[in-house]
Design an enzyme around this catalytic site. Structure first.
Site, PDB file in Angstrom:
ATOM      1  N   ARG A  56       0.787  -1.267   0.053  1.00 46.77           N
ATOM      2  CA  ARG A  56      -0.069  -0.164   0.108  1.00 46.77           C
ATOM      3  C   ARG A  56       0.891   1.173  -0.024  1.00 46.77           C
ATOM      4  O   ARG A  56       2.118   1.218   0.393  1.00 46.77           O
ATOM      5  CB  ARG A  56      -0.885   0.022   1.233  1.00 46.77           C
ATOM      6  CG  ARG A  56      -1.788  -1.249   1.550  1.00 46.77           C
ATOM      7  CD  ARG A  56      -2.586  -0.982   2.572  1.00 46.77           C
ATOM      8  NE  ARG A  56      -3.491  -2.437   2.817  1.00 46.77           N
ATOM      9  CZ  ARG A  56      -3.124  -3.550   3.475  1.00 46.77           C
ATOM     10  NH1 ARG A  56      -1.947  -3.777   3.937  1.00 46.77           N
ATOM     11  NH2 ARG A  56      -4.004  -4.512   3.670  1.00 46.77           N
ATOM     12  N   HIS A  68      -3.453   3.482  -6.106  1.00 48.99           N
ATOM     13  CA  HIS A  68      -3.664   2.044  -5.688  1.00 48.99           C
ATOM     14  C   HIS A  68      -3.879   0.840  -6.772  1.00 48.99           C
ATOM     15  O   HIS A  68      -4.195  -0.367  -6.330  1.00 48.99           O
ATOM     16  CB  HIS A  68      -4.917   2.010  -4.633  1.00 48.99           C
ATOM     17  CG  HIS A  68      -5.049   1.002  -3.811  1.00 48.99           C
ATOM     18  ND1 HIS A  68      -4.344   0.843  -2.489  1.00 48.99           N
ATOM     19  CD2 HIS A  68      -6.127   0.311  -3.716  1.00 48.99           C
ATOM     20  CE1 HIS A  68      -4.960  -0.117  -1.898  1.00 48.99           C
ATOM     21  NE2 HIS A  68      -5.867  -0.654  -2.390  1.00 48.99           N
ATOM     22  N   ARG A 110      -1.722  -2.039  -7.373  1.00 49.68           N
ATOM     23  CA  ARG A 110      -1.931  -2.922  -6.268  1.00 49.68           C
ATOM     24  C   ARG A 110      -2.631  -4.158  -6.789  1.00 49.68           C
ATOM     25  O   ARG A 110      -2.501  -5.174  -6.913  1.00 49.68           O
ATOM     26  CB  ARG A 110      -2.168  -2.703  -4.849  1.00 49.68           C
ATOM     27  CG  ARG A 110      -2.674  -3.465  -3.943  1.00 49.68           C
ATOM     28  CD  ARG A 110      -2.938  -2.984  -2.319  1.00 49.68           C
ATOM     29  NE  ARG A 110      -3.483  -3.397  -1.713  1.00 49.68           N
ATOM     30  CZ  ARG A 110      -3.042  -4.401  -0.708  1.00 49.68           C
ATOM     31  NH1 ARG A 110      -1.781  -4.409  -0.614  1.00 49.68           N
ATOM     32  NH2 ARG A 110      -3.808  -5.057   0.260  1.00 49.68           N
ATOM     33  N   HIS A 129      -3.963  -9.046   4.395  1.00 50.11           N
ATOM     34  CA  HIS A 129      -5.204  -8.979   4.834  1.00 50.11           C
ATOM     35  C   HIS A 129      -5.743 -10.264   5.746  1.00 50.11           C
ATOM     36  O   HIS A 129      -5.121 -11.240   5.474  1.00 50.11           O
ATOM     37  CB  HIS A 129      -6.320  -9.078   3.403  1.00 50.11           C
ATOM     38  CG  HIS A 129      -6.467  -7.802   2.718  1.00 50.11           C
ATOM     39  ND1 HIS A 129      -7.436  -7.001   3.309  1.00 50.11           N
ATOM     40  CD2 HIS A 129      -6.043  -7.446   1.653  1.00 50.11           C
ATOM     41  CE1 HIS A 129      -7.540  -6.065   2.399  1.00 50.11           C
ATOM     42  NE2 HIS A 129      -6.716  -6.421   1.537  1.00 50.11           N
ATOM     43  N   TYR A 175     -10.000 -10.934  -6.424  1.00 50.58           N
ATOM     44  CA  TYR A 175      -9.013 -11.460  -7.366  1.00 50.58           C
ATOM     45  C   TYR A 175      -9.257 -12.888  -7.787  1.00 50.58           C
ATOM     46  O   TYR A 175      -9.085 -13.159  -9.233  1.00 50.58           O
ATOM     47  CB  TYR A 175      -7.752 -10.996  -6.863  1.00 50.58           C
ATOM     48  CG  TYR A 175      -7.654  -9.791  -6.563  1.00 50.58           C
ATOM     49  CD1 TYR A 175      -7.499  -8.756  -7.538  1.00 50.58           C
ATOM     50  CD2 TYR A 175      -7.361  -9.459  -5.211  1.00 50.58           C
ATOM     51  CE1 TYR A 175      -7.352  -7.320  -7.207  1.00 50.58           C
ATOM     52  CE2 TYR A 175      -7.402  -7.960  -4.685  1.00 50.58           C
ATOM     53  CZ  TYR A 175      -7.466  -7.184  -5.698  1.00 50.58           C
ATOM     54  OH  TYR A 175      -6.854  -5.929  -5.273  1.00 50.58           O
TER      55      TYR A 175
END
Length: 373
Positions: free
Chosen positions: A203, A309, A312, A335, A344
């Site tokens: 991030r 972002h 990412r 996460h 994803y």
């Protein structure tokens, strides 16, 4: 002069000089409470006491003094009492100031009804985006939930299904060819930033808070142990990652190592534990300052709406497409929840179905061609 109260199993009733009757009872907290009104007859007072006694037995009683605190006072204390990430605290105070206090501020907690919350949400949706309203609603619901636990109110008035879920459209994942164009267009100082954002999926705050000691170019890994938080007022704070899962070690593609070594040599802070990414004048890397460079770069490559972002997202999609499991994606992304990682995997599965469909169509066309021949 009021007559002496008559003795009862629960509560007491006395006749006032006016001829009306006053009922009182002792609450579960040991405090004596009078009825909010007087009664024309003793029987009416008795009936009110019976209902109040039943309410206590059902566990539905709350102190008549509860819920009298104004929302603004309670909400600000609610934030003060919590251990929050700096950016989270900053967000909560902003949501209170701009969206909740103007509507609910002077209202007592006990006076906030479901209809009030519905009306507030509708009015907010007319002037700000759904995502912001969803965040404000989630905060309001959490505050009122605590008020229930504190026995200030009996029931949370935030009961709108789905109101706390941001309706954010899925962003299109850019191809790697566009990442290459970005690398060509952006100043050399920031190429390593783009590479790590894409291929290690760190991030922004994790990249801005990255130290040389966290970048092991011999082993080819980056250790994520900190993050830089930039508050609305411009204050910079060194923080920890978003969650415990955010502390992680991410492998760096071998092909990137020469470019990263060059970046550290030319552009990083020279101190042994200095920052990997700093501005042209040696200051900490600020999102607000970098935004000008990013805006110019994304426009140059024909992607004026691209967020930093989104790089990412490119890396996470690549990882999923190359067989990364749910657990592997969660570890790489930092996460603790499966929700983001599943996005994803689903996107990859959808693409796989599209490929299979194309194969079927090609096979069908080949078969039809053979028959015609």
């Amino acid at each position: 002069m009021a007559q002496k109260s008559s003795k009862r199993r629960f509560g007491a009733v006395r006749k006032l000089p006016s001829g009306r009757y006053q009922a009182r009872y002792r609450g579960p907290n040991g405090v004596m409470y009078p009825a909010p009104t007087t009664f024309a007859t003793e029987r009416e007072a008795d009936r009110w006491l019976a209902l109040k006694e039943a309410e206590i037995h059902r566990g539905e009683w709350s102190s008549p003094d509860a819920g009298m605190v104004p929302f603004e006072v309670y909400a600000k204390q609610w934030v003060d009492d919590r251990v929050l990430k700096p950016r989270t605290e900053d967000l909560y105070r902003s949501l209170l100031k701009n969206h909740l206090v103007p509507f609910f501020g002077n209202r007592r907690l006990a006076d906030i009804r479901e209809a009030d919350v519905r009306r507030w949400r509708k009015e907010r949706l007319r002037v700000v985006g759904q995502s912001t309203v969803a965040k404000a609603y989630t905060l309001l619901k959490a505050i009122m939930s605590t008020a229930v636990d504190d026995e200030e109110i009996r029931r949370n008035p935030c009961r709108i299904r789905g109101a706390g879920t941001p309706d954010t459209p899925e962003r299109e994942v850019i191809p790697l060819t566009k990442v290459v164009e970005i690398l060509d267009a952006i100043p050399e100082r920031y190429r390593a930033l783009v590479l790590l954002a894409t291929f290690t999926t760190l991030r922004w705050g994790e990249l801005a808070g990255l130290r040389r000691t966290h970048l092991d170019l011999e082993a080819g890994v980056v250790r994520v142990v900190g993050a830089l938080a930039e508050l609305d007022g411009g204050k910079l704070l060194d923080d920890t990652p978003k969650s415990r899962a955010g502390r992680r070690v991410v492998a760096i593609p071998h092909e990137l190592l020469p470019q990263l070594r060059e970046h550290v040599e030319r552009y990083s802070d020279k101190a042994a534990d200095g920052w990997v990414f700093i501005g042209p004048k040696g200051a900490r890397l600020r999102r607000s300052s970098f935004r000008r460079t990013w805006n110019k770069t994304r426009t140059a490559v024909g992607l004026p709406d691209l967020h930093f972002h989104d790089l990412r997202h490119v890396g996470n999609t690549l990882a999923a497409a190359n067989g990364a499991s749910l657990k592997e994606l969660m570890a790489r992304m930092g996460h603790s929840s499966t929700r983001a990682a599943l996005i994803y995997l689903h996107a990859t599965q959808d693409r796989d179905q599209a490929i299979a469909k194309a194969f079927r169509q090609a096979l069908k066309t080949a078969a039809e061609t053979k028959i015609e021949a």
